[in-house]
Design a protein around this motif. Structure first.
Motif, PDB file in Angstrom:
ATOM      1  N   TYR A 255       0.821  -1.206   0.000  1.00 18.82           N
ATOM      2  CA  TYR A 255       0.000   0.000   0.000  1.00 18.82           C
ATOM      3  C   TYR A 255       0.857   1.260   0.000  1.00 18.82           C
ATOM      4  CZ  TYR A 255      -3.035   3.736   1.486  1.00 18.82           C
ATOM      5  OH  TYR A 255      -3.657   4.950   1.585  1.00 18.82           O
ATOM      6  N   MET A 256       1.632   1.464   1.082  1.00 22.29           N
ATOM      7  CA  MET A 256       2.343   2.743   1.222  1.00 22.29           C
ATOM      8  C   MET A 256       3.349   2.964   0.084  1.00 22.29           C
ATOM      9  SD  MET A 256       1.015   4.194   3.789  1.00 22.29           S
ATOM     10  CE  MET A 256       2.115   5.501   4.361  1.00 22.29           C
ATOM     11  N   HIS A 257       4.207   1.981  -0.149  1.00 21.49           N
ATOM     12  CA  HIS A 257       5.271   2.182  -1.132  1.00 21.49           C
ATOM     13  C   HIS A 257       4.726   2.184  -2.560  1.00 21.49           C
ATOM     14  CE1 HIS A 257       8.886   1.855  -3.461  1.00 21.49           C
ATOM     15  NE2 HIS A 257       8.627   0.618  -3.810  1.00 21.49           N
ATOM     16  N   HIS A 258       3.850   1.220  -2.875  1.00 20.82           N
ATOM     17  CA  HIS A 258       3.408   1.130  -4.263  1.00 20.82           C
ATOM     18  C   HIS A 258       2.409   2.207  -4.640  1.00 20.82           C
ATOM     19  CE1 HIS A 258       5.304  -2.200  -6.384  1.00 20.82           C
ATOM     20  NE2 HIS A 258       5.603  -2.622  -5.163  1.00 20.82           N
TER      21      HIS A 258
ATOM     22  N   HIS B 299       6.315  -1.885 -11.061  1.00 19.44           N
ATOM     23  CA  HIS B 299       5.575  -0.760 -10.495  1.00 19.44           C
ATOM     24  C   HIS B 299       4.369  -0.371 -11.328  1.00 19.44           C
ATOM     25  CE1 HIS B 299       6.999   0.854  -6.691  1.00 19.44           C
ATOM     26  NE2 HIS B 299       7.999   0.021  -6.921  1.00 19.44           N
ATOM     27  N   LEU B 300       4.402  -0.709 -12.608  1.00 19.74           N
ATOM     28  CA  LEU B 300       3.208  -0.461 -13.433  1.00 19.74           C
ATOM     29  C   LEU B 300       2.139  -1.500 -13.123  1.00 19.74           C
ATOM     30  CD1 LEU B 300       4.921   0.317 -16.872  1.00 19.74           C
ATOM     31  CD2 LEU B 300       3.846   1.948 -15.300  1.00 19.74           C
ATOM     32  N   PHE B 301       2.572  -2.749 -12.936  1.00 19.67           N
ATOM     33  CA  PHE B 301       1.624  -3.861 -12.783  1.00 19.67           C
ATOM     34  C   PHE B 301       2.019  -4.723 -11.580  1.00 19.67           C
ATOM     35  CE2 PHE B 301       2.426  -3.204 -17.433  1.00 19.67           C
ATOM     36  CZ  PHE B 301       1.266  -2.501 -17.715  1.00 19.67           C
ATOM     37  N   PRO B 302       1.900  -4.164 -10.359  1.00 16.11           N
ATOM     38  CA  PRO B 302       2.437  -4.914  -9.208  1.00 16.11           C
ATOM     39  C   PRO B 302       1.749  -6.250  -8.965  1.00 16.11           C
ATOM     40  CG  PRO B 302       1.312  -2.905  -8.511  1.00 16.11           C
ATOM     41  CD  PRO B 302       1.392  -2.847  -9.984  1.00 16.11           C
ATOM     42  N   ASP B 303       0.549  -6.454  -9.489  1.00 12.91           N
ATOM     43  CA  ASP B 303      -0.127  -7.714  -9.185  1.00 12.91           C
ATOM     44  C   ASP B 303      -0.146  -8.686 -10.366  1.00 12.91           C
ATOM     45  OD1 ASP B 303      -1.860  -6.201 -10.626  1.00 12.91           O
ATOM     46  OD2 ASP B 303      -3.632  -6.636  -9.404  1.00 12.91           O
TER      47      ASP B 303
END
Lengths: 373, 413
Positions: free
Chosen positions: B123-126, B302-306
């Motif tokens: 949550y915080m970083h991404h 970072h564009l698609f973390p999941d």
């Protein structure tokens, strides 16, 4: 993946081995993953806690079904005739869980299970099992669940009514009673569309010959000349029981069958018979009249209430909640509701407005709802 | 020297967002058996390495067994934390419906409780990537990693703190979510929530310590010192490796940092754009990418973390092509080059900023770009004195300003 060297009968952890697997020491040594995540790599049935079963035989009674013999591992606690078990298989990488009722006797030797799975045109799990189940295949199981069971002590008279794939739990009841040497009267009204789609046909005929108190009558709803004409009707009862009012009655099948039995029982002023259906009722959702917003508190997402069940709304919002049957049975999707009221789409009942666990696959928001997702 | 990134119009940012959404949708539609087989195979390899490593260390009095066992256990911990733990906990495999691959419940072989990691990292970083004051990955609360962080004499120890953080990285990560340095500085209170978090950390650290430093050494009998040393070395190796890879994600030359005002009311396109500007990739072979948990594709991550991380390599060419079309530089390089620039930044930021000298600003290539002209005067005035690094943040990149301020179209094909 089965290691050919180890046969499952040799690796099932008994007594000391099982206590060792569950020991705190092994738990601490395998922290944080746990013992099962290591030993399952040696053999998929070798687990301290989870229930898994190996398919030992596969046969096809009809073109639209598959009957599996399963040998569960030591963690299986057995079942009572009529209960169901969640069966998980991987289809295209996705683990899917569906409820199936074991059809065998609850006292089967070695805890063996028999599942007869009928295929649906859209049934991913049923078609996967029919087409791909082979001896050696391993499936995940839940412990047995459900209140649709034979009472103990056994009643004097038992009436079983089944339609289509709904034969499985009542077949388990019948086989259990026969194996126990039940001395009372058993009536069995069994509906199928046609003789080619009828399950357990030969076995039912054999059982009826062997057991004096058992009367089995089959109805084929799409064949004109059958023992019983058309769908369930009050007249059909006379063919299998002398007094349906005095019989402990168990009905399993499509919603239409259950409705017509319930109607007869209600007209006669009898208490509701025990019923079970695994066909999701055709549900209509009020997507136009939906009001309020749905907040997913854990992910911080929000969406306008679309009127669909919360599981679908969560998926539409890009979340992937855990789920299984999508019809309110398996409880896999059980989620904490923080605030708001939901309507259960099966019972039609409204929930309280406070915090509680709900099955999101069968819960539709009534106004604003906050979910811990 | 990296050049200043282009200014994109709201329409361009919107189109950029749609192009990236399309890549995502295509990968999601293609997810299946291949991805599950991949992660399950990796888990088998990791568990196998762990069992082999711990087994070999029982014979740790023989040097080859000690070296082999320690190496296997180090690899096991690296795989467990990077390609398996980090990625599974992002929810990359939630679609499989397998509780063993569930991002919400997965635990990993490190001091940080998964629950807290999911908050501080996912949550915080991404969400707030590279926003100074919000993204605690910028310096972990103890390092000065941004010139926007005012210099204090304390930061003279920057290189030393970085070395300590790298050595004890798993504990640094574990304390991440508690914001311990803010408690120590009296900036935030040790309330019930923090106490609960500390208790969870203590339980996790206790479990990890019991396993690595008590039970396995004791069980090995005469090999006790060898097992102890092997386990400590494996934890240290993993710490150094994870620190190196993670610090190469957002701090090499050319990565951008942002302020909270700049990122207010961000659109999805602007968010994508910020993720691209704030992340840097590493080049290397297939094994390198796996050991890096595919964080060597930090931009794609970072564009698609999941999305399953082993897919990042497959889409990286396409992402690169999109970036080039919009004139956004693709920041990538070999580990030694990227990490070298991170080390230089750590050392440089240990020192106070140079006073503004006439002529110095003119020598910064970034400021000569037309983009710099869009810098709002207020910012230019307040920041000019403290800026010592090239590739300065310019108002032109100020995403919200791009909407209202003078528009400079990037060279878009």
């Amino acid at each position: 993946m089965i290691n050919p060297v180890l046969r499952s009968s040799q690796i099932r952890p008994h007594g000391l081995g099982r206590r060792l697997l569950r020991s705190r020491l092994l738990g601490a040594l395998t922290y944080p993953h746990g013992v099962d995540r290591y030993v399952e790599l040696i053999h998929p049935l070798l687990l301290a806690r989870d229930v898994r079963a190996e398919v030992t035989a596969v046969r096809h009674q009809t073109s639209r079904s598959v009957t599996l013999a399963l040998r569960p591992n030591e963690n299986w606690r057995g079942f009572r005739a009529g209960q169901f078990v969640g069966v998980s298989v991987k289809v295209d990488g996705v683990r899917l869980t569906r409820p199936y009722s074991p059809a065998g006797s609850e006292q089967a030797a070695d805890g063996a299970l028999e599942l007869t799975v009928s295929t649906h045109p859209d049934g991913r799990v049923s078609r996967h099992l029919r087409d791909h189940a082979r001896p050696g295949m391993v499936v995940d199981l839940t412990q047995a669940q459900g209140e649709f069971i034979l009472p103990s002590p056994r009643p004097q008279r038992v009436l079983l009514i089944s339609g289509g794939s709904g034969i499985t739990p009542v077949m388990a009841m019948l086989r259990t009673l026969c194996q126990e040497g039940f001395a009372g009267e058993i009536g069995f009204l069994n509906y199928a569309r046609s003789p080619t789609l009828a399950l357990y046909d030969a076995e039912l005929a054999t059982l009826a010959l062997r057991h004096e108190g058992l009367r089995v009558v089959r109805g084929f709803t799409r064949v004109r000349r059958s023992e019983l004409a058309g769908r369930f009707d009050r007249e059909h009862l006379a063919a299998v029981t002398s007094d349906h009012a005095a019989a402990a009655t168990f009905v399993c099948g499509p919603p239409a069958l259950i409705d017509s039995v319930r109607t007869v029982w209600a007209k006669d002023g009898l208490p509701e018979p025990a019923v079970e259906t695994f066909t999701a009722p055709a549900l209509r959702f009020d997507t136009d009249g939906a009001e309020g917003r749905v907040s997913f508190t854990a992910s911080g997402r929000q969406a306008a209430n679309s009127g669909l069940p919360l599981l679908e709304q969560a998926e539409d919002a890009g979340l992937a909640p855990e789920h299984g049957c999508r019809m309110g049975i398996c409880n896999t999707c059980s989620t904490r509701k923080r605030t708001g009221t939901v309507r259960n789409v099966i019972s039609g009942g409204l929930s309280s407005a406070g915090e509680e666990q709900i099955r999101i696959c069968v819960s539709v928001p009534v106004g604003d709802v906050a979910l811990d997702l | 020297m990296p050049s200043a990134p282009p200014v994109l119009s709201p329409e361009q940012l919107h189109a950029l967002g749609e192009e990236l959404d399309a890549i995502r949708a295509r990968v999601v539609a293609d997810l299946g058996e291949r991805d599950v087989d991949y992660i399950n195979r990796l888990i088998r390899v990791q568990r196998g390495l762990e069992v082999a490593g711990r087994g070999l260390l029982f014979a740790g009095f023989l040097p080859p067994a000690w070296i082999g066992g320690t190496a296997a256990l180090s690899l096991s911990k690296i795989l467990d934390n990077m390609e398996i733990g980090h990625n599974v906990m992002h929810g990359q495999y939630d679609w499989t419906g397998d509780e063993r691959l569930n991002g919400k419940t997965f635990e990993w072989d490190t001091a940080c409780p998964g629950e807290q990691w999911r908050h501080s990292h996912n949550y915080m970083h991404h969400t707030h990537t590279n926003i100074v004051g919000k993204d605690r990955d910028i310096g972990y609360g103890i390092l000065r990693m941004s010139e926007d962080e005012p210099w204090r004499p304390y930061y003279l120890g920057n290189p030393l703190y970085a070395a300590l953080l790298a050595t004890f990285f798993q504990y640094g990560v574990a304390m991440h979510d508690v914001e311990a340095e803010q408690i120590a500085a009296g900036e935030s209170a040790l309330d019930d929530e923090k106490r609960d978090k500390l208790q969870a950390i203590w339980r996790k650290v206790r479990g990890q310590t019991l396993k690595d430093y008590v039970l396995f050494p004791l069980l090995s009998g005469p090999s006790l010192p060898f097992v102890l040393a092997g386990n400590a070395t494996a934890n240290l190796t993993r710490n150094l490796w994870a620190f190196t890879i993670i610090f190469c994600g957002h701090f090499p030359d050319g990565t951008e940092q942002f302020t909270e005002e700049e990122t207010e009311n961000e659109t999805r396109g602007e968010w994508y754009y910020r993720q691209m500007l704030g992340s840097a990739n590493l080049t290397g072979g297939k094994l390198f990418h796996i050991l890096a948990g595919n964080l060597s594709y930090q931009i794609e991550h970072h564009l698609f973390p999941d999305l399953p991380a082993h897919r990042y390599g497959e889409i990286s060419e396409e992402v690169r092509e999109i970036r080039e079309r919009y004139g956004i530089p693709y920041n990538t390089g070999p580990l030694h080059k990227q990490f070298g620039s991170v080390v230089r930044k750590i050392v440089k930021l240990a020192l106070p900023p140079l006073p503004a000298l006439p002529g110095l600003r003119g020598s910064e290539p970034g400021l000569n770009k037309p983009a710099a002209q869009a810098r709002p005067p207020k910012r230019a005035a307040t920041k000019a004195g403290s800026r010592t690094l090239p590739a300065p943040r310019t108002g032109a990149r100020k995403l919200t300003a791009a909407k209202t301020g003078p528009r400079k179209r990037a060279a878009v094909a």
